[in-house]
Scaffold this motif. Structure first.
Motif, PDB file in Angstrom:
ATOM      1  N   GLU B  37       0.840  -1.217   0.000  1.00  0.00           N
ATOM      2  CA  GLU B  37       0.000   0.000   0.000  1.00  0.00           C
ATOM      3  C   GLU B  37       0.862   1.249   0.000  1.00  0.00           C
ATOM      4  O   GLU B  37       0.566   2.222  -0.689  1.00  0.00           O
ATOM      5  CB  GLU B  37      -0.898   0.000   1.245  1.00  0.00           C
ATOM      6  CG  GLU B  37      -2.095  -0.925   1.112  1.00  0.00           C
ATOM      7  CD  GLU B  37      -2.853  -1.081   2.428  1.00  0.00           C
ATOM      8  OE1 GLU B  37      -3.898  -1.718   2.403  1.00  0.00           O
ATOM      9  OE2 GLU B  37      -2.357  -0.573   3.467  1.00  0.00           O
ATOM     10  N   ALA B  40       2.254   1.794  -3.346  1.00  0.00           N
ATOM     11  CA  ALA B  40       1.187   2.231  -4.256  1.00  0.00           C
ATOM     12  C   ALA B  40       0.883   3.720  -4.044  1.00  0.00           C
ATOM     13  O   ALA B  40       0.657   4.458  -5.002  1.00  0.00           O
ATOM     14  CB  ALA B  40      -0.055   1.384  -4.021  1.00  0.00           C
ATOM     15  N   GLU B  41       0.911   4.130  -2.776  1.00  0.00           N
ATOM     16  CA  GLU B  41       0.637   5.535  -2.449  1.00  0.00           C
ATOM     17  C   GLU B  41       1.716   6.439  -3.049  1.00  0.00           C
ATOM     18  O   GLU B  41       1.429   7.495  -3.600  1.00  0.00           O
ATOM     19  CB  GLU B  41       0.602   5.687  -0.929  1.00  0.00           C
ATOM     20  CG  GLU B  41      -0.340   6.777  -0.446  1.00  0.00           C
ATOM     21  CD  GLU B  41      -0.388   6.799   1.067  1.00  0.00           C
ATOM     22  OE1 GLU B  41      -0.869   5.802   1.648  1.00  0.00           O
ATOM     23  OE2 GLU B  41       0.087   7.788   1.663  1.00  0.00           O
ATOM     24  N   LEU B  43       3.539   5.775  -5.693  1.00  0.00           N
ATOM     25  CA  LEU B  43       3.414   5.790  -7.162  1.00  0.00           C
ATOM     26  C   LEU B  43       2.105   6.445  -7.618  1.00  0.00           C
ATOM     27  O   LEU B  43       1.967   6.819  -8.786  1.00  0.00           O
ATOM     28  CB  LEU B  43       3.467   4.352  -7.711  1.00  0.00           C
ATOM     29  CG  LEU B  43       4.809   3.619  -7.582  1.00  0.00           C
ATOM     30  CD1 LEU B  43       4.653   2.152  -7.976  1.00  0.00           C
ATOM     31  CD2 LEU B  43       5.877   4.273  -8.464  1.00  0.00           C
ATOM     32  N   GLY B  44       1.143   6.541  -6.706  1.00  0.00           N
ATOM     33  CA  GLY B  44      -0.142   7.139  -7.062  1.00  0.00           C
ATOM     34  C   GLY B  44      -1.039   6.199  -7.857  1.00  0.00           C
ATOM     35  O   GLY B  44      -1.974   6.631  -8.525  1.00  0.00           O
ATOM     36  N   ARG B  45      -0.752   4.917  -7.804  1.00  0.00           N
ATOM     37  CA  ARG B  45      -1.577   3.909  -8.499  1.00  0.00           C
ATOM     38  C   ARG B  45      -1.352   2.547  -7.837  1.00  0.00           C
ATOM     39  O   ARG B  45      -0.317   2.351  -7.174  1.00  0.00           O
ATOM     40  CB  ARG B  45      -1.206   3.824  -9.985  1.00  0.00           C
ATOM     41  CG  ARG B  45       0.239   3.439 -10.209  1.00  0.00           C
ATOM     42  CD  ARG B  45       0.542   3.029 -11.628  1.00  0.00           C
ATOM     43  NE  ARG B  45       1.972   2.775 -11.805  1.00  0.00           N
ATOM     44  CZ  ARG B  45       2.583   1.657 -11.481  1.00  0.00           C
ATOM     45  NH1 ARG B  45       1.903   0.671 -10.951  1.00  0.00           N
ATOM     46  NH2 ARG B  45       3.883   1.504 -11.668  1.00  0.00           N
ATOM     47  N   PRO B  46      -2.310   1.628  -8.026  1.00  0.00           N
ATOM     48  CA  PRO B  46      -2.107   0.290  -7.437  1.00  0.00           C
ATOM     49  C   PRO B  46      -0.940  -0.440  -8.106  1.00  0.00           C
ATOM     50  O   PRO B  46      -0.669  -0.207  -9.283  1.00  0.00           O
ATOM     51  CB  PRO B  46      -3.416  -0.448  -7.719  1.00  0.00           C
ATOM     52  CG  PRO B  46      -4.362   0.550  -8.275  1.00  0.00           C
ATOM     53  CD  PRO B  46      -3.584   1.727  -8.752  1.00  0.00           C
ATOM     54  N   ASN B  48       1.005  -3.543  -9.831  1.00  0.00           N
ATOM     55  CA  ASN B  48       0.607  -4.734 -10.591  1.00  0.00           C
ATOM     56  C   ASN B  48       1.306  -5.967  -9.994  1.00  0.00           C
ATOM     57  O   ASN B  48       2.153  -5.837  -9.098  1.00  0.00           O
ATOM     58  CB  ASN B  48       0.891  -4.574 -12.090  1.00  0.00           C
ATOM     59  CG  ASN B  48       2.367  -4.331 -12.365  1.00  0.00           C
ATOM     60  OD1 ASN B  48       3.226  -4.892 -11.683  1.00  0.00           O
ATOM     61  ND2 ASN B  48       2.663  -3.491 -13.352  1.00  0.00           N
TER      62      ASN B  48
END
Lengths: 111, 346
Positions: B37, B40-41, B43-46, B48
């Motif tokens: 998480e 992801a935060e 990178l600003g996206r979920p 893969n």
């Protein structure tokens, strides 16, 4: 007789030097409650980079030794295990920090 | 939870002790999910699946991660470390199996033969002799594992394996649960290898040296004719354990091999059931001791063999049932849907 490359010797000595100090750092940081991942992040931000494969099992070992206490709690919709220093842990940390000060002072005089 | 994370945690759990399995896996899952998480935060996206796999690869292969949690600190040292904490659990299993094979049968025989009028001091001496005979086998086991450990360290095999390990190759959890357990394959290899080694040398090693005077218990000559059939059965069993260690998904192999080996075992045992003297007892000069003096032991061996035959019959039936069940399942269920790729499902 084959000699060990210098980098290997340095890596081994560095590992030995860091091993005890990492425990002191973990105990000191756990005067405030953390769960595994945030503890690793906070320590890294302070310049102590511990591999997760070392840190997470270490927390459980220190708890088994009675130096840490833990509890499962929900945070951000997820159950996490939070660790903090126990009463015995505080006492041991105090002793370890005094020992570290003494070693530091001696080393400073030697170097 | 991401499918690859689920597969990873299932694989780690496999190597953890049962008592702590769920607790450690839950804690590890919470930490890894927080890391995913967090990334992801940033990178600003979920993330893969490939990015999650990179995090897991950095965390390490399941067996290594589990070994750190097991906190195995035991080692074998003699001046310098001979067997390290990673190899130690496997060494410990092998040592226990060796003790079971080498020490326990002799110990039981020593206790059983105690009834024929020997004094306590003779009995204690017999036990000491049993320990003396068993000790070299334990030293051989220690030597083998010290050699394995030495090679792992000298050639950095664990590090090389960790570097090449790929989380994407972990099977789905439902398949991992149905696979032949690695502990079962490893245990089978150790047990069968030790039994095989003992069998290859049985003719020259007495089952037991029982008294200070040198009374020895041997298999009867009839067993010599069964040397090769039993050796072949043991090799088939050993090959099955090795194949299942490399191909744990071949669930049909253990019951199929089990049916073949138990059938072969029953054929081998059948002539022995009719044979009155399965063991011979000799004195220090190699002269046979009268059967009357050890009738109890002969009776015990005969009964044991009958029990073994009945046991094999039951085990063979269970194997046949298992094989039928696996075959029926594979024909009656539709294939599982493939896992999605490149989608973050946290």
């Amino acid at each position: 007789m084959a000699t060990q490359p210098n980098s290997d010797i340095f890596d081994n000595l560095r590992l030995e030097l860091r091993r005890g100090l990492l425990i002191v750092a973990v105990l000191a940081q756990l005067r405030r409650e953390h769960y595994g991942y945030t503890l690793r992040k906070d320590l890294a931000a302070l310049g102590i980079d511990i591999d997760e494969g070392t840190l997470y099992p270490l927390l459980r070992r220190l708890e088994t030794q009675g130096l840490l206490e833990s509890e499962w709690r929900e945070e951000n919709n997820r159950q996490k295990r939070f660790y903090k220093l126990s009463k015995d842990g505080r006492h041991i940390l105090k002793q370890l920090l005094a020992e570290l000060d003494q070693i530091n002072a001696s080393l400073t005089r030697i170097i | 939870m991401s499918p690859i994370l689920d597969r990873y945690l299932t694989a780690v759990k496999f190597w953890l002790p049962k008592s702590q399995r769920d607790d450690i896996a839950a804690e590890l899952a919470a930490n890894l999910q927080s890391e995913i998480e967090d990334r992801a935060e940033t990178l600003g996206r979920p993330l893969n699946e490939a990015e999650i796999a990179a995090i897991l690869k950095q965390h390490g292969p399941p067996i290594i991660v589990a070994s750190r949690y097991r906190g195995e600190q035991r080692t074998v040292s003699f001046g310098r470390q001979l067997i390290g904490p990673i190899v130690f659990p496997f060494y410990w299993i092998a040592l226990k199996v060796s003790l079971l094979l080498m020490f326990v049968p002799r110990f039981i025989s020593a206790v059983f033969l105690h009834g024929d009028g020997r004094t306590i001091s003779e009995f204690v001496r017999a036990l000491a002799q049993v320990a003396r005979i068993s000790l070299p086998a334990l030293l051989v086991v220690t030597g083998i594992f010290a050699l394995i450990d030495l090679n792992l360290r000298r050639f950095g095999l664990l590090e090389k394996w960790s570097a090449n390990w790929d989380p994407n190759k972990l099977p789905p959890p439902e398949r991992q649960k149905k696979e032949v357990k690695r502990s079962s394959s490893i245990g089978g290899i150790i047990f069968t290898s030790l039994f095989l080694l003992w069998w290859m040398r049985y003719a020259s090693i007495p089952l037991l040296v029982i008294t200070k005077a040198g009374t020895q218990v041997h298999f009867a000559p009839i067993l010599s004719s069964l040397y090769w059939p039993i050796l072949i059965v043991l090799f088939i069993s050993l090959a099955q354990h090795w194949i299942n260690l490399l191909e744990p998904g071949w669930r049909w192999l253990p019951p199929l091999t089990g049916i073949i080996t138990t059938l072969a075992g029953l054929i081998i045992i059948y002539p022995l059931l009719k044979h009155p003297d399965l063991i011979t007892i000799t004195d220090a000069n190699g002269l046979a001791i009268s059967k009357g003096g050890s009738a109890g032991l002969h009776h015990l061996v005969s009964k044991g063999l009958l029990g073994l035959a009945l046991g094999m019959l039951i085990v063979g039936t269970i194997y046949a049932w298992q094989l039928l069940w696996i075959v029926w399942q594979s024909f009656s269920r539709p294939p599982a849907a493939p896992n999605g790729k490149g989608i973050a499902l946290i």
